[in-house]
Design a protein around this motif. Structure first.
Motif, PDB file in Angstrom:
ATOM      1  N   ALA A 129     129.694 -19.277  28.300  1.00 55.95           N
ATOM      2  CA  ALA A 129     128.808 -19.357  29.296  1.00 55.95           C
ATOM      3  C   ALA A 129     127.552 -19.377  29.154  1.00 55.95           C
ATOM      4  N   ALA A 130     126.548 -19.899  30.275  1.00 57.92           N
ATOM      5  CA  ALA A 130     125.192 -19.884  29.909  1.00 57.92           C
ATOM      6  C   ALA A 130     124.575 -18.461  29.855  1.00 57.92           C
ATOM      7  N   ASN A 131     123.559 -17.973  29.283  1.00 58.34           N
ATOM      8  CA  ASN A 131     122.945 -16.959  29.246  1.00 58.34           C
ATOM      9  C   ASN A 131     122.054 -16.816  30.471  1.00 58.34           C
ATOM     10  N   PRO A 132     122.486 -15.650  31.387  1.00 59.07           N
ATOM     11  CA  PRO A 132     121.643 -15.523  32.487  1.00 59.07           C
ATOM     12  C   PRO A 132     120.481 -14.954  32.236  1.00 59.07           C
ATOM     13  N   LEU A 133     119.939 -14.275  31.082  1.00 61.97           N
ATOM     14  CA  LEU A 133     118.783 -14.103  30.925  1.00 61.97           C
ATOM     15  C   LEU A 133     117.703 -14.978  30.197  1.00 61.97           C
ATOM     16  N   GLN A 134     118.539 -15.961  29.787  1.00 62.41           N
ATOM     17  CA  GLN A 134     117.680 -17.232  29.010  1.00 62.41           C
ATOM     18  C   GLN A 134     116.408 -17.746  29.775  1.00 62.41           C
ATOM     19  N   PRO A 135     116.640 -17.962  30.974  1.00 62.39           N
ATOM     20  CA  PRO A 135     115.302 -18.586  31.853  1.00 62.39           C
ATOM     21  C   PRO A 135     114.364 -17.412  31.504  1.00 62.39           C
ATOM     22  N   PHE A 136     114.422 -16.106  31.363  1.00 60.76           N
ATOM     23  CA  PHE A 136     113.180 -15.284  31.155  1.00 60.76           C
ATOM     24  C   PHE A 136     112.501 -15.340  29.757  1.00 60.76           C
ATOM     25  N   CYS A 146     117.097 -11.928  24.449  1.00 58.20           N
ATOM     26  CA  CYS A 146     118.253 -12.895  25.111  1.00 58.20           C
ATOM     27  C   CYS A 146     119.272 -13.244  23.911  1.00 58.20           C
ATOM     28  N   ASP A 147     118.892 -13.277  22.710  1.00 56.79           N
ATOM     29  CA  ASP A 147     120.003 -13.426  21.853  1.00 56.79           C
ATOM     30  C   ASP A 147     121.136 -12.268  21.780  1.00 56.79           C
ATOM     31  N   ALA A 150     123.551 -11.843  24.783  1.00 59.50           N
ATOM     32  CA  ALA A 150     124.287 -12.606  24.762  1.00 59.50           C
ATOM     33  C   ALA A 150     125.595 -12.125  24.019  1.00 59.50           C
ATOM     34  N   THR A 151     125.358 -10.989  23.385  1.00 61.13           N
ATOM     35  CA  THR A 151     126.541 -10.371  22.533  1.00 61.13           C
ATOM     36  C   THR A 151     126.981  -9.161  23.501  1.00 61.13           C
ATOM     37  N   LEU A 152     126.469  -8.743  24.523  1.00 62.73           N
ATOM     38  CA  LEU A 152     126.808  -7.689  25.537  1.00 62.73           C
ATOM     39  C   LEU A 152     128.056  -8.170  26.121  1.00 62.73           C
ATOM     40  N   PRO A 153     128.933  -7.087  26.704  1.00 64.59           N
ATOM     41  CA  PRO A 153     130.113  -7.573  27.271  1.00 64.59           C
ATOM     42  C   PRO A 153     129.814  -7.993  28.621  1.00 64.59           C
ATOM     43  N   GLN A 173     116.974  -9.403  36.939  1.00 65.56           N
ATOM     44  CA  GLN A 173     118.180  -8.492  37.444  1.00 65.56           C
ATOM     45  C   GLN A 173     119.332  -8.623  36.381  1.00 65.56           C
ATOM     46  N   PRO A 174     119.623  -9.466  35.457  1.00 67.05           N
ATOM     47  CA  PRO A 174     120.596  -9.461  34.589  1.00 67.05           C
ATOM     48  C   PRO A 174     120.475  -8.334  33.616  1.00 67.05           C
ATOM     49  N   ILE A 175     119.651  -7.746  33.476  1.00 66.13           N
ATOM     50  CA  ILE A 175     119.322  -6.555  32.608  1.00 66.13           C
ATOM     51  C   ILE A 175     120.003  -5.400  33.300  1.00 66.13           C
ATOM     52  N   CYS A 176     119.459  -5.249  34.658  1.00 64.87           N
ATOM     53  CA  CYS A 176     120.272  -4.194  35.578  1.00 64.87           C
ATOM     54  C   CYS A 176     121.514  -4.165  35.619  1.00 64.87           C
ATOM     55  N   ASP A 177     122.211  -5.572  35.571  1.00 62.78           N
ATOM     56  CA  ASP A 177     123.590  -5.805  35.783  1.00 62.78           C
ATOM     57  C   ASP A 177     124.366  -5.385  34.435  1.00 62.78           C
TER      58      ASP A 177
END
Length: 247
Positions: A129-136, A146-147, A150-153, A173-177
């Motif tokens: 799946a695409a990394n939701p943090l990559q745009p940042f 961001c790399d 991508a390793t987080l569950p 927001q992906p960091i808070c999620d």
């Protein structure tokens, strides 16, 4: 004599006919279906395809965590050192700890890159799946963060994030999620890999639940310094936000 000969010939023809019929039946019998399904085998292979890379990332994370602890310990020892000789020894120990820290972080970066490459080769098998943090990161956040993300569950869909006020103030927001995940090994922050990769450590400490979310102004300014343009990075907008967060 003639009758006996005729009987023998007839018996011979019957035997030949039965032999041919048996052979045809054996040849026509379908083979037993294989118990191993190519599709299921491929799925299992894809699921296990990046297991080694995941393991290396986990080991590298632990090494970085230990190295960070050693650096913090050495910094504390240097701060409390007295006398020229003691200060020199403390500085030497700190330099050695930082050298190990840099090596551990470099190893973690390599391990994360290998995992990312593996996942890109197995889309849908081990998480393509695409990394939701990559745009940042495309906008300025350091790529190693961001790399590491991508390793987080995958975080749970429900529940509140312990650092949500930071994202309400501008943190991605992906960091808070991701902070909603369970703690890591030894009770480590669920997003500690991000801080090992360069995110301010105060964010990971707050995500561990051991402390309240830090002052958004102070922390997000550090994120601005990393290169990610946030609304809070604009100085005229920071004072009103501070009053809003305090209220």
């Amino acid at each position: 004599m003639v009758k006996n000969a005729a009987r023998l010939v007839l018996a011979g023809w019957v035997a030949v006919a039965l032999t041919l019929a048996g052979g045809s039946a054996i040849a026509a019998k379908p083979s037993a279906p294989s118990t191993a399904s190519p599709t299921s085998a491929a799925t299992k292979s894809a699921a296990k395809s990046c297991a080694a890379e995941k393991s290396r990332v986990a080991h590298a994370r632990n090494a970085v965590r230990k190295a960070n602890q050693q650096v913090a310990k050495a910094e504390k020892a240097k701060k409390h050192a007295h006398g020229k000789k003691q200060k020199k020894a403390a500085a030497k120990k700190l330099a050695k700890a930082k050298k190990k820290q840099r090596a551990a972080k470099a190893q973690l970066t390599r391990a994360q890159a290998a995992l990312k490459k593996c996942r890109s080769h197995h889309h849908g098998g081990d998480g393509g799946a695409a990394n939701p943090l990559q745009p940042f990161c495309d906008a300025g956040l350091p790529q190693p963060i961001c790399d590491a993300f991508a390793t987080l569950p995958t975080p749970p869909s429900g529940g509140a994030s312990p650092i949500q006020p930071l994202c309400d103030a501008g943190l991605p927001q992906p960091i808070c999620d991701a902070a909603k995940n369970p703690p890591g090994p030894g009770g480590a922050s669920p997003i500690q890999p991000l801080c090992d990769a360069g995110l301010p450590q105060d964010i990971c400490d707050a995500a561990s639940g051991g402390s309240t979310p830090p002052d958004p102004l102070t922390i997000l300014q550090q994120v601005c310094d990393l290169g990610l343009p946030l609304p809070i990075c604009d100085l005229p907008l920071r004072a009103p936000l501070r009053h809003q967060m305090i209220a």
